[in-house]
Motif scaffolding. Sequence first.
Motif, mmCIF file in Angstrom:
data_model
loop_
_atom_site.group_PDB
_atom_site.id
_atom_site.type_symbol
_atom_site.label_atom_id
_atom_site.label_comp_id
_atom_site.label_asym_id
_atom_site.label_seq_id
_atom_site.Cartn_x
_atom_site.Cartn_y
_atom_site.Cartn_z
ATOM 1 N N SER A 1 43.811 38.619 39.170
ATOM 2 C CA SER A 1 44.230 39.791 38.402
ATOM 3 C C SER A 1 44.552 39.380 36.965
ATOM 4 O O SER A 1 44.875 38.221 36.710
ATOM 5 C CB SER A 1 45.491 40.383 39.049
ATOM 6 N N THR B 1 39.968 35.655 36.938
ATOM 7 C CA THR B 1 39.561 36.969 36.442
ATOM 8 C C THR B 1 38.046 37.039 36.580
ATOM 9 O O THR B 1 37.394 36.043 36.895
ATOM 10 C CB THR B 1 39.942 37.179 34.959
ATOM 11 N N ASN B 2 37.526 38.210 36.398
ATOM 12 C CA ASN B 2 36.078 38.398 36.318
ATOM 13 C C ASN B 2 35.852 39.558 35.342
ATOM 14 O O ASN B 2 36.829 40.198 34.903
ATOM 15 C CB ASN B 2 35.467 38.634 37.715
ATOM 16 N N PRO B 3 34.613 39.852 34.983
ATOM 17 C CA PRO B 3 34.396 40.912 33.983
ATOM 18 C C PRO B 3 34.981 42.254 34.414
ATOM 19 O O PRO B 3 35.497 43.015 33.571
ATOM 20 C CB PRO B 3 32.870 40.970 33.854
ATOM 21 N N SER B 4 34.956 42.567 35.711
ATOM 22 C CA SER B 4 35.519 43.840 36.173
ATOM 23 C C SER B 4 37.036 43.857 35.986
ATOM 24 O O SER B 4 37.614 44.868 35.565
ATOM 25 C CB SER B 4 35.182 44.064 37.657
ATOM 26 N N ILE B 5 37.678 42.740 36.303
ATOM 27 C CA ILE B 5 39.139 42.658 36.168
ATOM 28 C C ILE B 5 39.553 42.773 34.694
ATOM 29 O O ILE B 5 40.504 43.484 34.351
ATOM 30 C CB ILE B 5 39.664 41.330 36.791
ATOM 31 N N ALA C 1 37.812 44.202 32.314
ATOM 32 C CA ALA C 1 37.525 45.580 31.879
ATOM 33 C C ALA C 1 38.639 46.509 32.340
ATOM 34 O O ALA C 1 39.109 47.375 31.590
ATOM 35 C CB ALA C 1 36.176 46.027 32.431
ATOM 36 N N LYS C 2 39.101 46.305 33.584
ATOM 37 C CA LYS C 2 40.167 47.144 34.133
ATOM 38 C C LYS C 2 41.468 46.988 33.329
ATOM 39 O O LYS C 2 42.246 47.943 33.197
ATOM 40 C CB LYS C 2 40.396 46.757 35.602
ATOM 41 N N THR D 1 29.438 36.168 30.490
ATOM 42 C CA THR D 1 28.678 37.369 30.861
ATOM 43 C C THR D 1 27.203 37.257 30.477
ATOM 44 O O THR D 1 26.416 38.125 30.829
ATOM 45 C CB THR D 1 29.279 38.639 30.218
ATOM 46 N N SER E 1 37.619 37.138 46.990
ATOM 47 C CA SER E 1 37.382 38.450 47.594
ATOM 48 C C SER E 1 38.232 38.587 48.856
ATOM 49 O O SER E 1 37.774 39.038 49.896
ATOM 50 C CB SER E 1 35.885 38.624 47.891
#
Length: 218
Positions: free
Chosen positions: A7, A27-31, A33-34, A59, A165
């Motif tokens: 997170s 983290t990842n790109p979705s996290i 972005a969120k 990315t 995950s």
Amino acid sequence: MKFFIDSADINAIKKFSKIGMVDGVTTNPSIIAKSGRDIREVITEICGIVEGPVSAEVTATQAKKMIEEGEYLSKIAKNVAVKVPLTWDGLETCKVLSDQGIMVNVTLCFSSQQALLAAKAGASFISPFIGRLDDIGEDGMDLIKDIREIYDNYSNLSTEILAASIRTTDHVRRAAIIGADVSTLPPSVLEELAMHPLTDKGLKAFLDDWEKSGQTIM
Ligand code: G3P
């Protein structure tokens, strides 16, 4: 087992760090972005809170650009682990960055063969995605088991297994039994790890009895 927080929620990272539960962050790109924040800004802030590895993902999808992005991200702080997807370009990036002494977390791993490649490319971490395998009717934990067995067969492989995950507290239990080096947990799962109905029930009984006794400790 090390716990990473999956997170970019600064409040959660601070809260659990204070209790010694945070050995790193993913983290990842979705996290990112969120979070609604700039990746450089939020990774810098997290690295100031947590001493352990903080994963920041590239990315780009072509090795040349991935390497440039990885080098850039790694300069944010010395505890940044550059996250790359498990593709041939990602593996090439992993090798180049690892050779420079940069920690690399190879992500989106769905087979033990992929995990073997990541280890050979010098990854510091391999991130097998348990929940997403469960989602398609497989038992994601079988993958953790296979990777553990394979890595343990070869003393020259030093890649840490980072169970990712993770969706439930039972995932954490099973990953720990198998011997995954790290679990990366959403704050909600970490929160739940301490909870048990018998703890609540027992505490209530103790406090009720204590109140009846009329005593106070101080
Ligand atoms: O660490 C990878 C993780 O963020 C993916 O989790 O729940 O989106 O499959 P999930």
